[in-house]
Design a protein around this motif. Structure first.
Motif: not given
Length: 327
Positions: A220-221, A8, A224-225, A32, A69
């Motif tokens: 980060l959340r 990513r 990623d989510q 990353d 990403h």
């Protein structure tokens, strides 16, 4: 393009400031492929690739977005400047143009990023008194131009530029505390050591804050989510007043007395230092309702704990000059 161990690529637009340095380090440490778009020279530092851009027009940097990403947008001129018309116009331009050009680059991608995370600011609410500011509260548009007008233009540009992105996340953070280059703690520590760590203009204005590690976890959340989308207030759940903040820093620094600063003195002092008095005179009482409702667990909820950790980290730094990031 170089793919990281996790396959990513994360592109940080304007990632060379206070927050960007910590975020790029965190992303690189977990594997990353981190690309920082910077107005500086192209280089690679500690596994992070810095790619030159001017923030105003398309260039070779735009290829980094194709197949990435995520793009995390942090770009913007620092806010700690005199609120002259020229400076405020430059604040607006420094936010709107980079957002617009990233949007152009995204639309040209064969494989656009899966998510665009945009950092805005709680200052969009101006001086909001005791109003509890969660995601349901709409900005009134009333307040200092250097705060409200700049933030509104910034978010409008983001909504227009990100229309081609499948998932977008807009964060309105408070003051982030932590790290050896924390500009807010450097300024507050200096005031306390000079004996000027008393309340500002009575000290009733609210200060919305969060520990830097929590802000990094929130970003980060968002990266990623896949179920994280839309607007989030990114502050710790327990804001403090200016008087509480200054008292806490005095106690932690062993300063029993701090001279209070009337509003007039604050304005004169800020002007003399080339700063913006509204940073100290206005307040916002943020509340991260969506984060809490979705189960996000803050690691630091007490201001004293965040301030103590920030001072400890600042004490381990090497004296780098403090720069305030956008927001």
């Amino acid at each position: 393009m170089i793919e990281g161990p996790l396959g990513r690529r994360i592109v940080l637009a304007g990632g060379s400031g206070y927050l960007g340095r910590h975020l790029s380090r965190t992303l690189a440490d977990r594997g990353d492929d981190v690309v920082v778009l910077t107005r500086g020279s192209a280089t690679t530092v500690n596994g992070v690739r810095h790619v030159h851009w001017d923030g105003a027009g398309l260039g070779p940097w735009a290829a980094e977005l194709d197949g990435a990403h995520a793009v995390v947008h942090l770009a913007g001129k620092r806010v700690d400047a005199r609120p002259t018309r020229r400076n405020v116009d430059e604040l607006i331009r420094s936010r709107v143009e980079p957002v617009r050009v990233v949007g152009e680059a995204v639309r040209a991608c064969a494989r656009p990023p899966a998510v665009w995370v945009q950092l805005s600011t709680l200052a969009i609410y101006g001086d909001s008194g005791d109003t509890l500011l969660d995601e349901s509260v709409l900005p009134s548009g009333i307040g200092p131009r250097q705060m409200v007008t700049v933030a509104l233009a910034w978010e409008t540009a983001f909504r227009q530029a990100s229309s081609g992105i499948e998932r977008t996340v807009l964060l309105r953070p408070g003051i982030a505390l932590g790290g050896d280059d924390d500009p807010a703690t450097a300024r507050l520590r200096q005031l306390c050591r000079l004996g000027l760590g008393g309340p500002v203009a009575g000290g009733r204005q609210w200060v919305s804050w969060l520990a830097l590690p929590d802000l990094l976890r929130i970003i980060l959340r968002a990266i990623d989510q896949g179920d994280v989308h839309g607007l989030y207030v990114a502050t710790a759940p327990e804001p403090v007043t200016n008087a509480e903040m200054m008292r806490t820093y005095r106690q932690l620094l062993g300063r029993r007395v701090g001279l209070p600063a009337p509003a007039v003195a604050t304005r004169l002092g800020a002007w003399a230092m080339g700063s913006d008095p509204a940073l100290a005179l206005t307040g916002r009482r943020g509340f991260p309702r969506r984060l809490l409702d979705e189960g996000f667990a803050f690691e630091t909820t007490r201001f004293e704990d965040a301030a103590r950790a920030a001072l400890a980290a600042a004490g381990s730094g090497r004296g780098r000059p403090a720069q305030l990031d956008a927001g």
